[in-house]
Design a protein around this motif. Structure first.
Motif, short mmCIF file in Angstrom:
data_model
loop_
_atom_site.label_atom_id
_atom_site.label_comp_id
_atom_site.label_asym_id
_atom_site.label_seq_id
_atom_site.Cartn_x
_atom_site.Cartn_y
_atom_site.Cartn_z
N GLY A 16 11.44 5.72 2.15
CA GLY A 16 10.71 5.16 3.27
C GLY A 16 11.64 4.79 4.40
O GLY A 16 12.83 5.05 4.36
N VAL A 29 9.57 0.12 4.54
CA VAL A 29 8.23 0.67 4.48
C VAL A 29 8.30 1.87 3.55
O VAL A 29 9.15 2.74 3.72
CB VAL A 29 7.73 1.09 5.88
CG1 VAL A 29 6.34 1.69 5.80
CG2 VAL A 29 7.75 -0.10 6.81
N THR A 30 7.42 1.91 2.57
CA THR A 30 7.54 2.92 1.54
C THR A 30 6.17 3.43 1.10
O THR A 30 5.17 2.76 1.26
CB THR A 30 8.30 2.35 0.32
OG1 THR A 30 8.43 3.38 -0.64
CG2 THR A 30 7.54 1.19 -0.30
N THR A 31 6.17 4.61 0.56
CA THR A 31 4.96 5.14 -0.05
C THR A 31 5.13 5.20 -1.57
O THR A 31 4.19 5.45 -2.28
CB THR A 31 4.64 6.55 0.47
OG1 THR A 31 5.78 7.39 0.25
CG2 THR A 31 4.33 6.51 1.95
N ARG A 84 -5.31 -1.02 8.75
CA ARG A 84 -4.78 -1.03 7.39
C ARG A 84 -3.35 -0.48 7.44
O ARG A 84 -3.09 0.52 8.09
CB ARG A 84 -5.64 -0.17 6.50
CG ARG A 84 -5.25 -0.26 5.07
CD ARG A 84 -6.48 -0.17 4.22
NE ARG A 84 -6.08 -0.14 2.83
CZ ARG A 84 -6.30 -1.13 2.01
NH1 ARG A 84 -6.95 -2.18 2.42
NH2 ARG A 84 -5.90 -1.07 0.77
N ARG A 85 -2.43 -1.18 6.76
CA ARG A 85 -1.03 -0.76 6.72
C ARG A 85 -0.64 -0.43 5.29
O ARG A 85 -1.19 -0.98 4.34
CB ARG A 85 -0.13 -1.90 7.20
CG ARG A 85 -0.29 -2.22 8.65
CD ARG A 85 0.47 -3.45 9.09
NE ARG A 85 1.80 -3.57 8.50
CZ ARG A 85 2.52 -4.68 8.56
NH1 ARG A 85 2.06 -5.75 9.16
NH2 ARG A 85 3.71 -4.74 8.01
N ALA A 86 0.32 0.44 5.17
CA ALA A 86 0.86 0.77 3.85
C ALA A 86 1.64 -0.43 3.33
O ALA A 86 2.13 -1.25 4.11
CB ALA A 86 1.79 1.98 3.95
N PRO A 87 1.75 -0.56 2.01
CA PRO A 87 2.58 -1.64 1.46
C PRO A 87 4.01 -1.53 1.96
O PRO A 87 4.51 -0.44 2.23
CB PRO A 87 2.53 -1.40 -0.06
CG PRO A 87 1.30 -0.60 -0.28
CD PRO A 87 1.14 0.24 0.96
N THR A 88 4.67 -2.67 2.10
CA THR A 88 6.07 -2.71 2.51
C THR A 88 6.86 -3.44 1.43
O THR A 88 6.28 -4.09 0.55
CB THR A 88 6.25 -3.41 3.87
OG1 THR A 88 5.67 -4.70 3.81
CG2 THR A 88 5.59 -2.61 4.99
#
Length: 142
Positions: A16, A29-31, A84-88
């Motif tokens: 990320g 920030v990662t997937t 909505r945001r991706a988890p960090t």
């Protein structure tokens, strides 16, 4: 790409983008989030990094400590944006951002409901619930 360092702890590798926050901490920030057999979700606060008071300070210190001990820690964070945001990742802790479209106490109750509903989907995860608003929705965790 390495994660953050806190009290000698180096977070595992994450894929990320990384960003240095104003306080000098590293935000990743990662997937992809690595999973541990020991999992905990922390709910009932506005989230971390601590900016609002004692609950948040307690959660930040506990979450970072548990992550350093090998726990998979998720902290549910109230996000005032409507997107909505991706988890960090913050010092090895997964931050789950939930948008709250309504300001004030109504927004807090909606956030508490949404975070409890989302966190209780994993029956193997331990839930640490702080604050009395979120406790109202404890029936969802059964």
């Amino acid at each position: 790409m390495s994660g953050s360092t806190a009290a000698g702890f180096v977070a595992p590798e994450f894929s990320g983008a990384e960003e240095i926050l104003a306080d000098g901490s590293l935000l990743t920030v990662t997937t992809h989030v690595p999973r541990s057999r020991r999992r905990i979700a922390i709910l009932g606060t506005r989230g971390i990094p601590a900016a609002h008071g004692g609950f948040e300070t307690f959660v930040e210190r506990l979450a970072i400590y548990l992550a350093a001990q090998g726990w998979n820690v998720e902290v549910y964070c109230q996000d005032d944006s409507r997107e909505r945001r991706a988890p960090t990742i913050y010092h090895g802790v997964v931050l789950v951002h939930l948008p709250v479209p309504v300001p004030g106490s109504v927004g807090s109750v909606l956030f508490d409901f949404a975070s409890m509903r989302m966190a209780s989907r994993d029956p193997e995860r331990l839930l640490l619930v702080l604050g009395y608003n979120t406790a109202l929705f404890g029936i969802l965790a059964r």
